[in-house]
Design a protein around this motif. Structure first.
Motif, short mmCIF file in Angstrom:
data_model
loop_
_atom_site.label_atom_id
_atom_site.label_comp_id
_atom_site.label_asym_id
_atom_site.label_seq_id
_atom_site.Cartn_x
_atom_site.Cartn_y
_atom_site.Cartn_z
N VAL A 39 0.85 -1.19 0.00
CA VAL A 39 0.00 0.00 0.00
C VAL A 39 0.88 1.24 0.00
CG1 VAL A 39 -1.99 -1.07 1.12
CG2 VAL A 39 -0.22 -0.02 2.51
N ALA A 40 0.39 2.29 -0.62
CA ALA A 40 1.12 3.55 -0.72
C ALA A 40 0.57 4.56 0.28
CB ALA A 40 1.02 4.11 -2.13
N THR A 60 -3.13 6.43 6.57
CA THR A 60 -3.87 5.48 5.76
C THR A 60 -3.16 5.27 4.43
OG1 THR A 60 -5.26 7.23 4.84
CG2 THR A 60 -6.12 6.04 6.74
N GLY A 61 -3.13 4.03 3.98
CA GLY A 61 -2.51 3.70 2.71
C GLY A 61 -3.50 2.98 1.82
N ALA A 66 -4.09 6.61 -3.46
CA ALA A 66 -5.19 7.57 -3.47
C ALA A 66 -4.74 8.94 -4.00
CB ALA A 66 -5.76 7.73 -2.07
N TYR A 67 -3.43 9.21 -3.95
CA TYR A 67 -2.90 10.49 -4.36
C TYR A 67 -1.71 10.29 -5.29
CZ TYR A 67 -5.65 11.84 -0.33
OH TYR A 67 -6.68 12.01 0.55
N GLU A 68 -1.41 11.30 -6.08
CA GLU A 68 -0.25 11.27 -6.97
C GLU A 68 0.77 12.29 -6.49
OE1 GLU A 68 -1.43 12.00 -10.99
OE2 GLU A 68 -2.89 10.37 -10.99
N THR A 92 -9.78 9.74 5.58
CA THR A 92 -8.78 9.96 6.62
C THR A 92 -9.37 10.53 7.89
OG1 THR A 92 -8.24 12.10 5.65
CG2 THR A 92 -6.86 10.25 5.03
N LEU A 93 -10.44 11.31 7.80
CA LEU A 93 -11.00 11.92 9.01
C LEU A 93 -12.17 11.15 9.58
CD1 LEU A 93 -10.94 15.72 8.07
CD2 LEU A 93 -9.41 14.51 9.62
N TRP A 94 -12.96 10.47 8.75
CA TRP A 94 -14.23 9.93 9.21
C TRP A 94 -14.44 8.44 9.02
CZ3 TRP A 94 -16.25 12.98 12.49
CH2 TRP A 94 -16.11 14.36 12.35
#
Length: 124
Positions: A39-40, A60-61, A66-68, A92-94
């Motif tokens: 996982v990234a 979180t991964g 999820a992002y670049e 990430t928050l909820w």
């Protein structure tokens, strides 16, 4: 934890500067299992109000990521410890509070159903 970020947290704009990969196949069977996928985690840099540029690794991964690298993200952080920051987003928050809240509601519902069912039965 999530509520404190939303209520007391500061906001800033950040940039994903790297992806740190974690996990992966550790040997043994060659069969693919979901637990063996790496996982990234996004590494984000932002500048808190009145502070120096700060980096943090998102806890979180995911796979796919999820992002670049280079992507702009909104960040929530605590003014007293900006390195303890989170990317502002639902997952990430909820995500964990929603999961545990849902489990709690199911347990309360089952308990209430059992109590009401037991109460309505005639006693001998």
């Amino acid at each position: 934890m999530s509520v404190s970020y939303v209520v007391n947290g500061e906001r800033a704009s950040g940039t994903v500067v790297a992806l740190e990969w974690e996990g992966g196949h550790t040997g043994g069977s060659r069969k693919s299992r979901s637990g063996n996928e790496p996982v990234a985690h996004a590494v984000v840099e932002f500048t808190p109000t009145g502070g120096a540029p700060t980096r943090f690794r998102e806890f979180t991964g995911s796979n796919p990521p999820a992002y670049e690298v280079g992507e702009r993200v909104d960040v929530r952080y605590r003014a007293d410890s900006p390195e303890d920051a989170r990317i502002e987003g639902f997952a990430t928050l909820w995500l964990l509070p929603v999961i545990f809240g849902g489990i709690g509601l199911v347990i309360v519902g089952v308990g209430t159903g059992i109590a009401l069912f037991g109460r309505g039965r005639p006693r001998n």
